[in-house]
Write a protein that holds these residues in place. Structure first.
Motif, PDB file in Angstrom:
ATOM      1  N   ARG A  38      35.868  55.657  21.346  1.00 52.24           N
ATOM      2  CA  ARG A  38      35.686  56.319  20.058  1.00 52.24           C
ATOM      3  C   ARG A  38      36.959  57.048  19.681  1.00 52.24           C
ATOM      4  O   ARG A  38      37.472  57.834  20.480  1.00 52.24           O
ATOM      5  CB  ARG A  38      34.538  57.320  20.131  1.00 52.24           C
ATOM      6  N   ASN A  73      35.718  55.603  10.653  1.00 52.88           N
ATOM      7  CA  ASN A  73      35.937  54.171  10.873  1.00 52.88           C
ATOM      8  C   ASN A  73      34.678  53.488  11.390  1.00 52.88           C
ATOM      9  O   ASN A  73      34.032  53.986  12.312  1.00 52.88           O
ATOM     10  CB  ASN A  73      37.051  53.963  11.897  1.00 52.88           C
ATOM     11  N   PRO A  75      32.731  50.868  13.695  1.00 51.80           N
ATOM     12  CA  PRO A  75      33.107  50.272  14.983  1.00 51.80           C
ATOM     13  C   PRO A  75      33.387  48.780  14.854  1.00 51.80           C
ATOM     14  O   PRO A  75      32.757  48.105  14.049  1.00 51.80           O
ATOM     15  CB  PRO A  75      31.888  50.528  15.869  1.00 51.80           C
ATOM     16  N   ARG A  76      34.353  48.315  15.656  1.00 51.22           N
ATOM     17  CA  ARG A  76      34.616  46.871  15.701  1.00 51.22           C
ATOM     18  C   ARG A  76      33.538  46.201  16.542  1.00 51.22           C
ATOM     19  O   ARG A  76      32.623  46.858  17.041  1.00 51.22           O
ATOM     20  CB  ARG A  76      35.995  46.625  16.333  1.00 51.22           C
ATOM     21  N   THR A  81      36.502  52.234  17.695  1.00 50.28           N
ATOM     22  CA  THR A  81      36.635  52.694  16.310  1.00 50.28           C
ATOM     23  C   THR A  81      38.073  53.056  15.937  1.00 50.28           C
ATOM     24  O   THR A  81      38.292  53.799  14.993  1.00 50.28           O
ATOM     25  CB  THR A  81      35.732  53.909  16.034  1.00 50.28           C
TER      26      THR A  81
END
Lengths: 119, 146
Positions: A38, A73, A75-76, A81
């Motif tokens: 994170r 952002n 999260p991918r 993030t």
């Protein structure tokens, strides 16, 4: 007491925060490929200006920077993030902030020395 | 100098550089062995991957922030299926003419290589900025001496 360098404490606090923020951004960049990581941020300016406006410099200087998890952002896929481009942008902004504060402090130190030496 | 809180930012960036470099090396090794049908463990080469984990609350990152960058948690083998290719002339072909090839996919390796090298550059940039900031701080000392 007017013998101290004007706003030296404010400027050094700003430098402290900038170097802490640099560490946090470096940490984010080091973990750009760590799954589930994170993104972290330094929270300081908002609380600082609020207290500075209401209660003055002495109270504002008691505000300490805090490291918090960023919320902006998404999260991918791997749960991370960190946004690489945003972090590079923040890195630039932070370095400019640092050199601004450093230049101001330096000019004040020089002013004080001129006053002491009389040259 | 390692572990000195004054240079914590440099240590953090260095950990990122080392981790991304290892990732590049592993990727290069995968590409180099994309067609190795023999390995030490007997079968064809098995693709490898690195696992990263964030380092927090250790003294490495300096006393105040507790940030320590990244560390390599381990190198793991990709247990996905091997590719089977029909090639009867190959010395390792089985009786039906099929060769078991490594489970390396070149596009995947290419993507990993690009992300690793971009991340490497970012860490390097962070370290350069740290150097600039530190030199500015030294400027204050220099000024006072003169």
């Amino acid at each position: 007491m007017s013998l101290t360098i004007p706003q030296a404490e404010l400027l050094t606090r700003l430098l402290d925060v900038a170097s802490l923020r640099h560490q946090v951004i470096s940490h984010n960049l080091a973990n750009v490929n760590t799954p589930g990581y994170r993104q972290l941020e330094v929270s300081f300016e908002d609380a600082f200006t609020q207290v500075l406006g209401k209660q003055g410099e002495a109270s504002a200087l008691r505000i300490r920077p805090r490291i918090v998890e960023g919320r902006d952002n998404p999260p991918r896929q791997d749960g991370n993030t960190v946004d690489l481009d945003k972090e590079i942008g923040n890195l630039n902004k932070n370095a400019i902030l640092f050199s601004t504060a450093m230049q101001m402090l330096m000019s004040r130190v020089n002013m004080m020395r001129s006053a002491i030496t009389g040259r | 100098m390692h572990g000195n809180p004054l240079f914590a930012a440099a240590d953090i960036s260095a950990s990122g550089l080392a981790a991304e470099r290892l990732r590049l090396e592993i990727t290069a090794n995968n590409i180099a062995n994309a067609f190795s049908t023999r390995s030490a463990s007997g079968g064809p080469y098995r693709r490898q991957d690195v696992v990263f984990s964030a380092v927090l609350n250790q003294r490495l990152g300096g006393i105040r922030s507790g940030l320590g960058g990244v560390q390599v948690a381990g190198i793991v083998e990709d247990m996905s299926e091997f590719h089977r290719v029909h090639n009867p002339g190959h010395p390792d072909a089985d009786k039906d003419g099929y060769v078991t090839m490594p489970n390396v996919d070149l596009p995947v390796e290419m993507v990993n290589m690009i992300t690793a090298s971009r991340a490497y550059e970012a860490n390097l940039r962070a370290m350069q900025f740290f150097r600039q900031m530190t030199e500015q701080s030294y400027g204050l000392l220099r000024n006072q001496g003169g």
